[in-house]
Design an enzyme around this catalytic site. Structure first.
Site, PDB file in Angstrom:
ATOM      1  N   SER A  70       0.809  -1.416  -0.025  1.00 17.92           N
ATOM      2  CA  SER A  70       0.177  -0.073   0.018  1.00 17.92           C
ATOM      3  C   SER A  70       0.895   1.251   0.073  1.00 17.92           C
ATOM      4  O   SER A  70       1.881   1.294   0.341  1.00 17.92           O
ATOM      5  CB  SER A  70      -0.968   0.038   1.219  1.00 17.92           C
TER       6      SER A  70
HETATM    7  N1  SAH Z   1      -0.524  -5.397   4.126  1.00 18.41           N
HETATM    8  C1  SAH Z   1       0.016  -5.709   3.150  1.00 18.41           C
HETATM    9  C2  SAH Z   1      -0.624  -5.274   1.781  1.00 18.41           C
HETATM   10  C3  SAH Z   1      -0.745  -6.277   0.827  1.00 18.41           C
HETATM   11  S1  SAH Z   1      -2.220  -6.123  -0.266  1.00 18.41           S
HETATM   12  C4  SAH Z   1       1.543  -4.785   3.030  1.00 18.41           C
HETATM   13  O1  SAH Z   1       1.785  -4.163   4.004  1.00 18.41           O
HETATM   14  O2  SAH Z   1       2.345  -5.253   2.009  1.00 18.41           O
HETATM   15  C5  SAH Z   1      -3.245  -7.121   0.425  1.00 18.41           C
HETATM   16  C6  SAH Z   1      -3.030  -8.667   0.647  1.00 18.41           C
HETATM   17  O3  SAH Z   1      -4.149  -9.054   1.218  1.00 18.41           O
HETATM   18  C7  SAH Z   1      -2.528  -9.515  -0.529  1.00 18.41           C
HETATM   19  O4  SAH Z   1      -1.142 -10.094  -0.231  1.00 18.41           O
HETATM   20  C8  SAH Z   1      -3.579 -10.589  -0.530  1.00 18.41           C
HETATM   21  O5  SAH Z   1      -3.160 -11.736  -0.979  1.00 18.41           O
HETATM   22  C9  SAH Z   1      -4.202 -10.786   0.792  1.00 18.41           C
HETATM   23  N2  SAH Z   1      -5.577 -11.075   0.789  1.00 18.41           N
HETATM   24  C10 SAH Z   1      -6.746 -10.867   0.074  1.00 18.41           C
HETATM   25  N3  SAH Z   1      -7.573 -11.775   0.294  1.00 18.41           N
HETATM   26  C11 SAH Z   1      -7.094 -12.352   1.746  1.00 18.41           C
HETATM   27  C12 SAH Z   1      -7.739 -13.250   2.646  1.00 18.41           C
HETATM   28  N4  SAH Z   1      -9.019 -13.536   2.569  1.00 18.41           N
HETATM   29  N5  SAH Z   1      -7.202 -13.634   3.714  1.00 18.41           N
HETATM   30  C13 SAH Z   1      -6.014 -13.300   3.807  1.00 18.41           C
HETATM   31  N6  SAH Z   1      -5.143 -12.554   2.993  1.00 18.41           N
HETATM   32  C14 SAH Z   1      -5.944 -12.104   1.793  1.00 18.41           C
END
Ligand code: SAH
Length: 225
Positions: A70
């Site tokens: 993000s």
């Molecule tokens: N917080 C992260 C942002 C990653 S983007 C950072 O600091 O880098 C969002 C993430 O949510 C992705 O890696 C995606 O695979 C994950 N995601 C999406 N649906 C999900 C679910 N149901 N359970 C766990 N993770 C999930």
């Protein structure tokens, strides 16, 4: 709470980082603790080498598997909202991704729990937590649509992927007066919502904070990667 051991990590220019902090202040981030933690956290180690030189731009960046780290402003804003709820012991993050958001939180709250559905992303994030010697993050491969019951209740929950509507399990796993910060919606942009459990009741109040742009919250673990 934990502080990062920077030995051997390599600092990018202090000036580049300071520029990012000034930009966050200009955009209205007020919480000094949040700004300080972002200032000292090496965002470049959460990216592939080819993108590391862009780590201190205020922009979302790809981390593989169609997912993104993000934008720093969004990380700062969501963190600020969460920690303004008061001293937080236990926080759950849905969507570990690169591990950057969890690393920021781990320096501001006692314990961070985080779940990810894509195994290779989780593996890399765990390596980063080890490298930074962050002993207060517990991460696992799991579908966060159901929260993480084993360690509930949580004083705060933060979701970094957007569901169509708020999963019931997340509300059920909030401690009394606990807060949930979550993007909700299916369009190109979503509403960032702040939900608060009212005491130990099963009632919640809710407000929309601003428009945001997140990847979707998907159900089930990711297979065949
Ligand atoms: N917080 C992260 C942002 C990653 S983007 C950072 O600091 O880098 C969002 C993430 O949510 C992705 O890696 C995606 O695979 C994950 N995601 C999406 N649906 C999900 C679910 N149901 N359970 C766990 N993770 C999930």
């Amino acid at each position: 709470m934990n502080s990062i051991d920077l030995a051997g990590i390599g600092m990018t220019s202090q000036r580049t980082r300071e520029r990012l902090i000034n930009r966050l202040i200009e955009q209205g981030i007020l919480d000094q603790r949040v700004l300080d933690v972002i200032r000292i956290t090496p965002r470049h180690i959460f990216l592939d080498e080819a993108l590391a030189h862009r780590a201190y731009e205020d922009t979302a960046l790809p981390i593989g598997f169609s997912q993104t780290l993000s934008q720093p402003y969004i990380v700062a804003r969501m963190t600020e909202i969460l920690v303004s709820a008061g001293p937080l012991k236990k926080v759950l993050e849905i969507g570990t991704g690169s591990g950057y958001q969890a690393t920021i939180l781990a320096q501001l709250v006692d314990e961070v729990y985080t779940v990810e559905r894509i195994e290779p992303l989780l593996k890399k994030a765990k390596e980063r937590f080890r490298k930074l010697r962050l002993g207060n993050i517990t991460a696992d491969l799991s579908d966060g649509c159901f929260g993480w019951e084993k360690h509930a209740l949580y004083d705060g929950i933060i979701t970094t992927a957007a569901p169509q509507s708020i999963p019931r399990g997340l509300l059920e796993q909030l401690a009394p007066d606990g807060v949930l910060v979550i993007p909700v919606g299916i369009g190109d942009t979503q509403d960032l919502r702040l939900v608060r459990r009212l005491g130990d009741s099963t009632e919640f109040d809710q407000e929309v904070v601003e428009k945001v742009k997140f990847v979707p919250l998907l159900s089930g673990l990711a297979h065949s990667l």
